[in-house]
Enzyme design. Structure first.
Site, PDB file in Angstrom:
ATOM      1  N   SER A  15      95.401  44.502 157.850  1.00 17.52           N
ATOM      2  CA  SER A  15      94.857  45.140 156.649  1.00 17.52           C
ATOM      3  C   SER A  15      95.838  46.182 156.131  1.00 17.52           C
ATOM      4  O   SER A  15      96.769  46.587 156.835  1.00 17.52           O
ATOM      5  CB  SER A  15      93.533  45.831 156.979  1.00 17.52           C
ATOM      6  OG  SER A  15      93.786  46.974 157.773  1.00 17.52           O
ATOM      7  N   LYS A  16      95.596  46.608 154.906  1.00 15.16           N
ATOM      8  CA  LYS A  16      96.446  47.632 154.314  1.00 15.16           C
ATOM      9  C   LYS A  16      96.358  48.913 155.157  1.00 15.16           C
ATOM     10  O   LYS A  16      97.341  49.605 155.345  1.00 15.16           O
ATOM     11  CB  LYS A  16      95.982  47.903 152.880  1.00 15.16           C
ATOM     12  CG  LYS A  16      96.730  49.055 152.248  1.00 15.16           C
ATOM     13  CD  LYS A  16      96.590  49.070 150.756  1.00 15.16           C
ATOM     14  CE  LYS A  16      97.429  50.164 150.129  1.00 15.16           C
ATOM     15  NZ  LYS A  16      97.269  51.483 150.752  1.00 15.16           N
ATOM     16  N   ARG A  17      95.144  49.178 155.661  1.00  9.96           N
ATOM     17  CA  ARG A  17      94.965  50.376 156.477  1.00  9.96           C
ATOM     18  C   ARG A  17      95.878  50.342 157.707  1.00  9.96           C
ATOM     19  O   ARG A  17      96.493  51.346 158.054  1.00  9.96           O
ATOM     20  CB  ARG A  17      93.489  50.497 156.883  1.00  9.96           C
ATOM     21  CG  ARG A  17      93.115  51.861 157.329  1.00  9.96           C
ATOM     22  CD  ARG A  17      91.720  52.318 156.916  1.00  9.96           C
ATOM     23  NE  ARG A  17      90.783  51.260 156.635  1.00  9.96           N
ATOM     24  CZ  ARG A  17      89.863  50.813 157.513  1.00  9.96           C
ATOM     25  NH1 ARG A  17      89.819  51.313 158.731  1.00  9.96           N
ATOM     26  NH2 ARG A  17      89.008  49.891 157.147  1.00  9.96           N
TER      27      ARG A  17
END
Ligand code: GLU
Length: 513
Positions: free
Chosen positions: A264-266
Site C-alpha cells: 500500500s501507499k502507506r
C-alpha cells in the site's frame, strides 16, 4: 486468428499506482510481441471519484516509462472516444438491449427499502444480504410491479437503476490464462447494478461493453478484478457475445517488501520509497509524493524491475531492455503467487543501468547537480569523476552527492579512523608526502603510487598502514572509489592543501601508557 488487441483501462481517481504501471507494461509487452494493438481507455464513469489531473498524470507516466499507446485517449483511433464519460449513449443502448431480452430489469427501491431488505435477511441468518434471485421478487422492480406501473414510474421521472437478472441456478466457468479454471455458482452472484440512477453505467457494464466494442482479445489486469470476472462472463453470455469474449489473465498482487499482505501507499511512505511513477500532489489534501522519476530511478531500470514482479524468463538473465522483454515475455511464465515489492532490487537494477550508460550521459547527470550548486568543472575532470564513481552510485544525483569532495575540501572527517590511525608515523608520512608531491614531474596515478610507496619505505613503514588515514584526509570518509585516481582528479595544489590541513588539525590521541 483473432487480432490481438489489449487495453490498459485505468480510472482517473488519483496518481497511477506502480502496480498500474506493471499492468500497463504487461499489456504493452504482449501487444508488441504479438504484433497487436495497445489501447488506453480512461474509465471515468464514477464522477464522485474523479480527480482532476489524474488522466494527464497517467499519460505522462506511460510516456516516461516508454509504454507506447497505439490507440486511445490522447492518440485517437477507430473506436473513439476512448474516455468512458463520452460514451454514455452506448451503455444506455446496451442496457436497454438487456432489458428487452429479459436479462436485466428496472429497480425502484429506495435506500431505506434496500436497508430494510438487508436487515430482514440478517435477522433470518442469511450470510450475504444481497439483491439477488433470492430476494428480487420481494422488491420494487419491473419484475414485481405491473408493466403499466413500471412504465408510469419511468415516465414520471422516478429514480431507478437497471440491474442484471442473474439466473437462479447453474454455474459460470472461465479459463484464466494465469489461474486456470475458475468456477462460480450463480447463487453466489448478486443482481449487480448496471446503470445507476444518474444515468451513468457502473464499471461492470461500461467495461464489458467497451471491451466488446473495442474488440479486445485479452483482458490483462490486476488480481483485484478476478472476483468480477465471472460477472463479466455472464454479461457476455447475456448479450450473446460469447464468441467474442476476450481471454482473461489476472496478474498476481504486489506484496509488501516482507511479503505480508498487499503493498500500500502507506507501506511505501513508512519505508521511504516511492509508489507512484512521477511526483504527485493530491489536489484534495495537498499531500505531496515523490515519484520514481524524481527519486532518480531510470525508466529502463524501473521497467526491468516491474517486468520481474510476477514474471520471470526461466533463465539466469536479469538485465532486459524493453526490446528483449518484448521478445522474451510470455503470459505462461507469469506466476500466480503475489510478488514481493523489494525496493532494494529496484535500486540494484538502477545501479546496473547507470553502469551501462555512456560517459557523456553520466557527465550530464553530474553537470545537472553542479549547475544547481554553481560549481564549474572541466569536461575532462567530469569524465574522470564519473568513470571512477560509476560502479558505486545508485542514482544520478549520487555522482555529486557522494563526490562532493572532488570540488570542495571535506569539512567533516571520519573520527573513528582518525583516533585509530592518526599517530606519529602517519604524521611523519604526511609531512614527507607533502614534500615529495611538491616536486614530481607529473601528478597521475602512476606517479602517486610510486611516490607513496617510496615515502613509506623511506620511513620504514608499510603504505597499507597509512592508506586509510590518507583517504580520510583527502575525502573525509573512510570509503570511496580508487584513492590514487581520486587524488589525481583532485590535483596537486588541493591535495597538498588537504594534507596540510590534516597535519595542523588532526589530533594525535594520547595513549594511556
Ligand atoms: N478501471 C479499472 C481499473 O481502474 C479497470 C479494470 C480492468 O482492467 O478491467 O483498474
Amino acid at each position: 486468428m483473432k487480432e490481438i488487441r489489449v487495453r490498459f483501462a485505468p480510472s482517473p481517481t488519483g496518481a497511477l499506482h506502480i502496480g498500474g504501471v506493471r499492468t500497463a507494461l504487461y499489456n504493452y509487452l504482449f501487444a508488441r510481441q504479438q504484433g497487436g494493438t495497445m489501447i488506453l481507455r480512461i474509465e471515468d464513469t464514477d464522477q464522485n471519484r474523479y480527480v482532476p489531473g489524474a488522466e494527464e498524470y497517467i499519460i505522462e507516466s506511460l510516456k516516461w516509462a516508454g509504454i507506447g499507446i497505439d490507440e486511445g485517449v490522447g492518440v485517437g483511433g477507430p473506436h473513439a472516444p476512448y474516455r468512458q464519460s463520452e460514451r454514455k449513449q452506448f451503455y444506455r443502448k446496451y442496457a436497454d438491449q438487456l432489458i428487452s431480452s429479459g436479462h436485466a430489469y428496472y429497480a425502484f427501491d429506495t435506500e431505506a427499502e434496500l436497508e430494510a431488505m438487508r436487515e430482514r435477511l440478517k435477522k433470518a441468518g442469511v450470510d450475504h444480504q444481497q439483491y439477488s434471485s433470492f430476494t428480487r421478487m420481494t422488491m420494487r422492480n419491473s419484475l414485481t410491479l405491473p408493466a403499466a406501473e413500471t412504465e408510469n414510474l419511468i415516465q414520471s421521472g422516478a429514480p431507478y437503476v437497471i440491474r442484471l437478472k442473474v439466473p437462479e441456478s447453474g454455474e459460470i466457468r472461465l479459463h484464466d490464462l494465469i489461474r486456470g479454471e475458475v468456477v462460480v455458482q450463480m447463487s453466489e452472484l448478486d443482481d449487480k447494478v448496471l446503470m445507476k440512477s444518474d444515468g451513468m453505467p457502473t464499471y461492470h457494464l461500461a467495461n464489458v461493453v467497451d471491451d466488446y466494442l473495442m474488440k479486445i482479445s485479452h483482458v490483462i489486469r490486476g488480481e483485484e478484478w478476478l472476483p468480477s470476472a465471472p460477472l463479466h462472463v455472464l454479461l457476455y453470455k447475456s448479450f450473446g457475445w460469447e464468441a467474442d469474449m476476450p481471454q482473461f489473465a489476472h496478474l498476481p498482487l504486489l506484496l509488501k517488501p516482507d511479503g505480508n499482505g498487499k503493498l500500500s501507499k502507506r507501506d511505501a511512505d513508512r519505508m521511504g520509497f516511492p509508489i507512484f511513477p512521477l511526483n504527485w500532489t493530491d489536489p484534495n489534501t495537498g499531500e505531496k509524493s515523490v515519484g520514481f522519476r524524481e527519486a532518480g530511478y531510470l525508466p529502463e531500470a524501473l521497467i526491468n524491475f516491474l517486468a520481474f514482479l510476477g514474471w520471470n524468463p526461466g533463465t539466469e538473465q536479469e538485465i532486459f531492455s524493453m526490446e528483449e522483454l518484448i521478445k522474451t515475455f510470455s503470459i505462461e511464465r507469469i506466476g500466480k503467487a503475489g510478488a514481493r515489492f523489494d525496493i532494494q532490487k529496484a535500486t540494484w537494477f538502477n545501479e546496473q543501468y547507470i553502469r551501462l550508460k555512456p560517459v557523456e550521459v553520466l557527465v550530464k547527470y553530474l553537470n545537472e547537480q553542479l549547475t544547481k550548486e554553481g560549481i564549474a568543472c572541466s569536461p575532462e575532470k567530469a569524465a574522470k569523476i564519473v568513470e571512477v564513481m560509476r560502479e558505486r552510485v545508485s542514482f544520478p544525483k549520487d555522482f555529486f552527492q557522494q563526490g562532493r569532495y572532488f570540488f570542495q575540501a571535506p569539512t567533516a572527517f571520519d573520527s573513528a579512523v582518525i583516533s585509530k590511525k592518526w599517530n606519529t608515523d602517519a604524521a611523519k608520512f604526511f609531512q614527507a608526502l607533502v614534500a615529495a608531491l611538491q616536486g614530481t614531474a607529473r601528478f597521475d596515478v602512476e606517479t602517486l603510487k610510486v611516490t607513496i610507496e617510496n615515502v613509506a619505505a623511506g620511513l620504514g613503514i608499510k603504505a597499507g598502514q597509512v592508506m586509510q588515514i590518507l583517504r580520510v584526509a583527502i575525502t573525509g570518509s573512510s570509503s570511496g572509489p580508487d584513492l590514487m585516481m581520486t587524488i589525481e582528479i583532485i590535483g596537486r595544489e588541493e591535495t597538498l592543501n588537504r594534507l596540510g590541513f590534516a597535519l595542523s588539525n588532526f589530533q594525535i590521541k594520547a595513549t594511556a601508557s
